[in-house]
Design a protein around this motif. Sequence first.
Motif, short mmCIF file in Angstrom:
data_model
loop_
_atom_site.label_atom_id
_atom_site.label_comp_id
_atom_site.label_asym_id
_atom_site.label_seq_id
_atom_site.Cartn_x
_atom_site.Cartn_y
_atom_site.Cartn_z
N VAL A 1 -3.03 -4.19 -5.25
CA VAL A 1 -2.87 -3.60 -6.59
C VAL A 1 -4.24 -3.19 -7.12
O VAL A 1 -4.41 -2.10 -7.67
CB VAL A 1 -2.15 -4.58 -7.54
N LYS A 2 -5.24 -4.05 -6.93
CA LYS A 2 -6.60 -3.74 -7.40
C LYS A 2 -7.12 -2.48 -6.73
O LYS A 2 -7.69 -1.61 -7.41
CB LYS A 2 -7.54 -4.91 -7.11
N LYS A 3 -6.92 -2.34 -5.43
CA LYS A 3 -7.36 -1.13 -4.72
C LYS A 3 -6.76 0.11 -5.36
O LYS A 3 -7.44 1.11 -5.55
CB LYS A 3 -6.97 -1.19 -3.24
N HIS A 4 -5.48 0.03 -5.68
CA HIS A 4 -4.82 1.19 -6.29
C HIS A 4 -5.38 1.46 -7.68
O HIS A 4 -5.71 2.60 -8.01
CB HIS A 4 -3.31 0.99 -6.36
N LEU A 5 -5.49 0.43 -8.49
CA LEU A 5 -5.94 0.62 -9.87
C LEU A 5 -7.40 1.04 -9.96
O LEU A 5 -7.80 1.68 -10.93
CB LEU A 5 -5.71 -0.66 -10.68
N ASP A 6 -8.19 0.71 -8.94
CA ASP A 6 -9.59 1.13 -8.92
C ASP A 6 -9.75 2.60 -8.55
O ASP A 6 -10.80 3.18 -8.76
CB ASP A 6 -10.40 0.28 -7.92
N GLY A 7 -8.70 3.21 -8.00
CA GLY A 7 -8.76 4.62 -7.62
C GLY A 7 -8.14 5.50 -8.69
O GLY A 7 -7.89 5.07 -9.82
N GLU A 8 -7.89 6.75 -8.32
CA GLU A 8 -7.20 7.67 -9.24
C GLU A 8 -5.76 7.23 -9.36
O GLU A 8 -5.07 7.07 -8.36
CB GLU A 8 -7.24 9.10 -8.69
N THR A 9 -5.31 7.02 -10.58
CA THR A 9 -3.96 6.53 -10.79
C THR A 9 -3.43 6.97 -12.15
O THR A 9 -4.20 7.21 -13.08
CB THR A 9 -3.90 4.99 -10.67
N ARG B 1 0.84 -1.21 0.00
CA ARG B 1 0.00 0.00 0.00
C ARG B 1 0.87 1.25 0.00
O ARG B 1 0.64 2.19 -0.76
CB ARG B 1 -0.91 -0.03 1.23
N GLU B 2 1.89 1.27 0.85
CA GLU B 2 2.81 2.41 0.92
C GLU B 2 3.57 2.58 -0.40
O GLU B 2 3.82 3.70 -0.84
CB GLU B 2 3.79 2.24 2.08
N ALA B 3 3.94 1.48 -1.03
CA ALA B 3 4.63 1.55 -2.33
C ALA B 3 3.73 2.24 -3.36
O ALA B 3 4.20 3.09 -4.12
CB ALA B 3 5.01 0.15 -2.80
N PHE B 4 2.46 1.90 -3.35
CA PHE B 4 1.55 2.51 -4.32
C PHE B 4 1.24 3.97 -4.00
O PHE B 4 0.90 4.73 -4.90
CB PHE B 4 0.29 1.66 -4.52
N ILE B 5 1.40 4.38 -2.77
CA ILE B 5 1.30 5.81 -2.45
C ILE B 5 2.46 6.55 -3.11
O ILE B 5 2.27 7.60 -3.72
CB ILE B 5 1.28 6.03 -0.92
N LEU B 6 3.67 5.99 -3.02
CA LEU B 6 4.83 6.59 -3.70
C LEU B 6 4.62 6.61 -5.21
O LEU B 6 4.97 7.59 -5.88
CB LEU B 6 6.11 5.82 -3.36
N ILE B 7 4.08 5.54 -5.75
CA ILE B 7 3.83 5.45 -7.19
C ILE B 7 2.88 6.55 -7.63
O ILE B 7 3.10 7.20 -8.66
CB ILE B 7 3.28 4.04 -7.54
N LYS B 8 1.84 6.77 -6.85
CA LYS B 8 0.89 7.82 -7.18
C LYS B 8 1.54 9.20 -7.08
O LYS B 8 1.36 10.04 -7.96
CB LYS B 8 -0.32 7.75 -6.24
N GLU B 9 2.33 9.44 -6.02
CA GLU B 9 3.00 10.73 -5.84
C GLU B 9 3.94 11.04 -7.01
O GLU B 9 4.04 12.18 -7.45
CB GLU B 9 3.81 10.74 -4.54
N LYS B 10 4.63 10.01 -7.49
CA LYS B 10 5.61 10.20 -8.56
C LYS B 10 4.98 10.11 -9.95
O LYS B 10 5.66 10.29 -10.94
CB LYS B 10 6.73 9.15 -8.44
N LYS B 11 3.69 9.80 -10.00
CA LYS B 11 2.95 9.69 -11.26
C LYS B 11 3.55 8.64 -12.20
O LYS B 11 3.59 8.80 -13.41
CB LYS B 11 2.85 11.05 -11.96
N PHE B 12 4.03 7.53 -11.61
CA PHE B 12 4.59 6.45 -12.40
C PHE B 12 3.49 5.77 -13.20
O PHE B 12 2.36 5.63 -12.75
CB PHE B 12 5.28 5.42 -11.50
N LYS B 13 3.85 5.33 -14.40
CA LYS B 13 2.90 4.68 -15.31
C LYS B 13 3.12 3.17 -15.42
O LYS B 13 2.19 2.44 -15.73
CB LYS B 13 2.99 5.31 -16.70
N SER B 14 4.36 2.71 -15.22
CA SER B 14 4.63 1.28 -15.37
C SER B 14 5.41 0.78 -14.16
O SER B 14 6.38 1.38 -13.73
CB SER B 14 5.42 1.03 -16.66
#
Length: 171
Positions: free
Chosen positions: A138-146, A99-112
């Motif tokens: 992963v599903k939780k992240h992809l279901d949100g704004e990403t 979950r924390e990794a995907f917070i960083l991914i969202k902050e950095k606007k990573f695509k892949s």
Amino acid sequence: MKEKIVILQNDIWKMEVDAIICHANTELEMCEAISSLLLEYGGDDIQNECNSFEQLMKGQAVLTTAGQLPAQSIIHAIVHNLGEDHNDGEEEFLMKAIREAFILIKEKKFKSIALPLIGSSSLNIPVKRAAELIMAEVKKHLDGETFVETVYFVAQSYIMYDAIDEAHRQL
């Protein structure tokens, strides 16, 4: 959402992605099988940056350079203390770190993103259960704004591939 998930067998250190999520311990010593290969192919810059972090805890995630790897960054999902025996509750730390990794991914606007099946060997979580837990996060992240367009689950064996594929089909 399901179409954004790709399951493959590949060498994760060869992946051209914005970030690789890897297993980490609280000391960020890259001594697990995959993380040591990332360090071997990525060079000393990765470990040097890891050494700059202090007082990390299980469930955190931190971002470093990917050194000479084709990926831009490595996100270290901290799932255990160095040298620790694994106890109950490890699933909670795995899920929190992802979950924390995907917070960083969202902050950095990573695509892949590329990630192996974290937890199955390092935390002794059964392969099928580790796949279900990570896929759920992963599903939780992809279901949100990403900004994420593709998440590559990189399996190191047929057993891991099948477990990830089954978890993906159950979404």
